[in-house]
Write an enzyme that holds these catalytic residues in place. Structure first.
Site, short mmCIF file in Angstrom:
data_model
loop_
_atom_site.label_atom_id
_atom_site.label_comp_id
_atom_site.label_asym_id
_atom_site.label_seq_id
_atom_site.Cartn_x
_atom_site.Cartn_y
_atom_site.Cartn_z
CB THR A 1 -9.24 7.06 -6.98
OG1 THR A 1 -9.43 8.32 -6.42
CG2 THR A 1 -7.80 6.96 -7.57
CG MET B 1 -11.77 16.84 -8.11
SD MET B 1 -12.42 15.15 -7.72
CE MET B 1 -11.58 14.11 -9.01
CB SER C 1 -11.66 10.49 -5.03
OG SER C 1 -10.44 10.36 -4.27
CB SER C 2 -8.56 12.30 -9.04
OG SER C 2 -7.87 13.54 -8.48
CB SER C 3 -4.13 9.17 -7.86
OG SER C 3 -2.62 9.23 -7.60
#
Length: 297
Positions: free
Chosen positions: A2, A172, A23-25
């Site tokens: 994201t 992360m 950033s990620s889901s």
């Protein structure tokens, strides 16, 4: 993904993405698994580190009620999008845009702390802001890319202990815990050579790589072609130490230089692990005190 490189949304990019994601889901099933591991109970005050898209925050609000949920996001733009998404669901927990490694003292003490970013060491602030008997669930990893969930119980004396869990869970790393840029590499032609006891196969195994990180916590791994063969290089930018391994006539040769000898430390640590019967990560214990963090088996 994201967000990329701290500012870019994937939709802004055409073609191959060459920058690092920031950033990620999280996979929804992993969100649920982690909340089960957190052992959330009714009226538990929860501090979430890493709001991200807000999905796990929403699940916490649905389970506990928004008044029991505080969530911190490092990046203001990511936090803003999560705030909007939660608002559309009619959920208004305490949302903070700040460095999650510092926790949020204004809402302490918490019954539970959960992190959806990885750390190399558990921050002292999380322990200080968790009531005795409370739980911290976080992913502990390192710069060689191996990590695992840890569930720690906070004690009256300000320490925390607990076991690693299973699943090879990876997030992360929190931005202050990411490795520094390698920059200009040292002269890899220098150094002392010897036959290696352990070759680079250890780098391909998740658990052995985790053990290696304990021995060389500031080492980064890269491969390069040199003199007609592939060398696997561990570089410790902070100390200037390095080790390069290559295969010759069916044997592994290591060449090292700098104030530390990274592969010596790796072989010693892996040797102790093998002598103990190569225990699984679920048999590793994490202990955090004011003096620092230790991981043993």
């Amino acid at each position: 993904m994201t967000q990329i490189a701290g500012t870019i949304m994937p939709a802004d990019i055409r073609g191959q993405i060459m920058r690092d994601p920031t950033s990620s889901s999280t996979l929804p099933s992993l969100v649920v698994r982690m909340l089960e591991d957190l052992q959330v109970e009714p009226e538990s005050k929860v501090l979430e580190i890493g709001t991200g898209t807000g999905y796990s925050t929403a699940v916490l609000c649905a389970r506990l009620g928004e008044e029991y949920v505080t969530s911190i996001e490092y990046d203001e733009e990511v936090a803003s999008r999560a705030r909007t998404a939660l608002g559309r669901r009619g959920m208004y927990p305490t949302l903070v845009s700040s460095d999650g490694l510092l926790g949020y003292a204004e809402g302490a003490p918490y019954d539970r702390v959960i992190a959806t970013c990885g750390v190399c060491t558990v921050p002292a602030a999380w322990i200080e802001q968790t009531r005795p008997g409370g739980l911290i669930l976080t992913t502990i990893g390192g710069w060689l890319g191996s990590s695992e969930l840890a569930r720690l119980t906070v004690h009256n004396d300000g320490t925390a202990t607990g076991l690693l869990l299973s699943g090879q869970v990876s997030f992360m790393l929190a931005r202050p815990h990411t490795p520094p840029a390698l920059g200009l590499l040292p002269d890899l032609s220098e150094g002392k050579e010897r036959e290696a006891i352990i070759g680079t196969d250890a780098l391909n195994d998740w658990t052995s790589r985790f053990v290696m990180q304990l021995a060389a916590p500031h080492a980064q791994h890269l491969t390069m072609e040199r003199d007609g063969h592939t060398e696997h290089v561990l570089v410790d930018v902070e100390s200037g130490s390095w080790a390069a391994l290559y295969e010759k006539d069916g044997r592994w040769i290591v060449r090292q230089d700098g104030p530390n000898a990274p592969w010596d430390a790796v072989e010693e640590q892996l040797g102790r692990w093998h002598a103990a019967g190569t225990p699984a990560l679920e048999e590793f214990t994490v202990s955090v005190t004011p003096q620092g963090q230790t991981i043993t088996w």
